[in-house]
Motif scaffolding. Sequence first.
Motif, short mmCIF file in Angstrom:
data_model
loop_
_atom_site.label_atom_id
_atom_site.label_comp_id
_atom_site.label_asym_id
_atom_site.label_seq_id
_atom_site.Cartn_x
_atom_site.Cartn_y
_atom_site.Cartn_z
N THR A 1 83.22 40.91 20.69
CA THR A 1 82.39 40.82 21.89
C THR A 1 81.34 41.92 21.86
O THR A 1 81.65 43.08 21.57
N TYR A 2 80.11 41.55 22.16
CA TYR A 2 79.00 42.50 22.17
C TYR A 2 78.43 42.64 23.58
O TYR A 2 78.01 41.65 24.18
N LYS A 3 78.45 43.86 24.08
CA LYS A 3 77.81 44.18 25.34
C LYS A 3 76.46 44.82 25.06
O LYS A 3 76.27 45.44 24.01
N ILE A 4 75.54 44.69 26.01
CA ILE A 4 74.21 45.29 25.85
C ILE A 4 74.04 46.40 26.86
O ILE A 4 74.15 46.17 28.07
N PRO B 1 74.56 55.15 29.27
CA PRO B 1 75.58 54.61 28.36
C PRO B 1 76.75 53.91 29.03
O PRO B 1 77.48 53.18 28.38
N GLU B 2 76.93 54.12 30.34
CA GLU B 2 78.07 53.52 31.04
C GLU B 2 77.71 52.22 31.76
O GLU B 2 78.55 51.60 32.40
N THR B 3 76.45 51.80 31.66
CA THR B 3 75.99 50.60 32.36
C THR B 3 75.61 49.52 31.36
O THR B 3 74.93 49.78 30.37
N PHE B 4 76.05 48.27 31.64
CA PHE B 4 75.80 47.17 30.72
C PHE B 4 75.27 45.95 31.48
O PHE B 4 75.53 45.79 32.68
N TYR B 5 74.55 45.10 30.78
CA TYR B 5 74.11 43.84 31.37
C TYR B 5 75.34 42.98 31.67
O TYR B 5 76.35 43.07 30.96
N PRO B 6 75.26 42.12 32.69
CA PRO B 6 76.43 41.32 33.09
C PRO B 6 76.66 40.07 32.24
O PRO B 6 77.34 39.15 32.67
N PHE B 7 76.08 40.04 31.05
CA PHE B 7 76.38 38.95 30.12
C PHE B 7 76.78 39.55 28.77
O PHE B 7 76.30 40.61 28.39
N VAL B 8 77.71 38.90 28.09
CA VAL B 8 78.20 39.38 26.80
C VAL B 8 78.16 38.23 25.79
O VAL B 8 78.20 37.05 26.17
N LYS C 1 66.59 40.47 32.63
CA LYS C 1 67.01 41.82 33.02
C LYS C 1 67.51 41.87 34.45
O LYS C 1 68.34 42.71 34.80
N ASP C 2 67.02 41.00 35.30
CA ASP C 2 67.38 41.03 36.72
C ASP C 2 68.60 40.19 37.06
O ASP C 2 69.03 40.16 38.21
N TYR C 3 69.17 39.51 36.09
CA TYR C 3 70.29 38.61 36.39
C TYR C 3 71.48 39.37 36.95
O TYR C 3 71.90 40.40 36.43
N ARG C 4 72.03 38.83 38.04
CA ARG C 4 73.24 39.37 38.66
C ARG C 4 74.15 38.22 39.07
O ARG C 4 73.74 37.37 39.86
N PRO C 5 75.38 38.15 38.57
CA PRO C 5 76.32 37.13 39.04
C PRO C 5 76.61 37.34 40.53
O PRO C 5 76.52 38.46 41.03
N GLN D 1 81.35 38.79 34.58
CA GLN D 1 80.43 38.81 33.44
C GLN D 1 80.34 37.42 32.84
O GLN D 1 81.31 36.67 32.83
N LEU D 2 79.18 37.09 32.36
CA LEU D 2 78.90 35.78 31.77
C LEU D 2 79.17 35.88 30.27
O LEU D 2 78.55 36.70 29.59
N ARG D 3 80.09 35.06 29.77
CA ARG D 3 80.44 35.12 28.35
C ARG D 3 79.77 33.98 27.60
O ARG D 3 79.94 32.80 27.93
N ILE D 4 79.05 34.33 26.55
CA ILE D 4 78.32 33.38 25.71
C ILE D 4 78.97 33.36 24.33
O ILE D 4 79.00 34.40 23.64
N LEU D 5 79.52 32.22 23.92
CA LEU D 5 80.17 32.11 22.61
C LEU D 5 79.24 31.41 21.63
O LEU D 5 78.78 30.31 21.88
N LEU D 6 78.98 32.08 20.51
CA LEU D 6 78.15 31.50 19.47
C LEU D 6 79.02 30.97 18.33
O LEU D 6 79.94 31.66 17.88
N HIS D 7 78.73 29.76 17.88
CA HIS D 7 79.42 29.20 16.72
C HIS D 7 78.43 28.39 15.91
O HIS D 7 77.32 28.10 16.35
#
Length: 255
Positions: A60-63, A68-75, A2-6, A12-18
């Motif tokens: 892409t999924y943001k959390i 409602p206008e604030t999101f975690y910096p990873f997607v 929860k505290d992560y900040r680039p 934003q940190l992009r995580i690709l799942l395959h």
Amino acid sequence: VKDYRPHTEGQQLRILLHGPAGAGKSSFINSVQSVVRGRMYAHALVDNTSGDSFTTKYQTYKIQKGNPETFYPFVFSDIMGLERTSGVLVSDVILAMKGHVKDGYGFDLESKLSEQDGFYNRSPNLNDQVHVLVCVVPADTLAQMPEEVVKKIRNIRKEARDLGIPQVALITKVDLACPEVKKDLKNIYKSKYMKEKFSVNVGIPMNCIFPVKSYHEEIDLDDDMDSLILSTMRHIINLGDDCINFRSHSDQQEF
């Protein structure tokens, strides 16, 4: 988590799942959202009947965080599953890693995304590019995974290596493969057989392979499941942050 900040503002940190169709990519995304938001969440659609990939588009999924206008910096970027003779093309996964695929692209099983297509991103920025590649494989069918799928995973892994993208693997559905885990989730680390087998098959180091149990049939959050999910996410975020920092302190790669 929860505290992560680039370090860079707006990054934003992009995580690709395959991974194979039905491995639980969408379920893991939903599980992470459930844990950090403190309630059961089902944003990424999941199918429980078909053996084929239920995800057909690049999404892409943001959390949401707080208002409602604030999101975690990873997607999370979710894609169609790998299959023996069909599924997402390896070439499209490579384009996604480079940031060339726009949200909403419906994967073509016959040909890769063309540069002339409206969903082709000609000028990807650092937020479009992938910072961590996550291979998701199911424990209950790991031993029967077709060699064609394993080969596709290896090819994607080699391309990610050449792009400097760190890689991890998630072994899902461990409770379905191991009675001891089904009885008590704390037993999940006692058996290393599945991690060792997958590590040998595709080359991902043992310390980058994480067994997890995603939320599937549960209606309430569980501390043991949350602990596994958050521990895995902490490692993913650390690797992704290292990738972001490396790219930001070096010349922009040619994609």
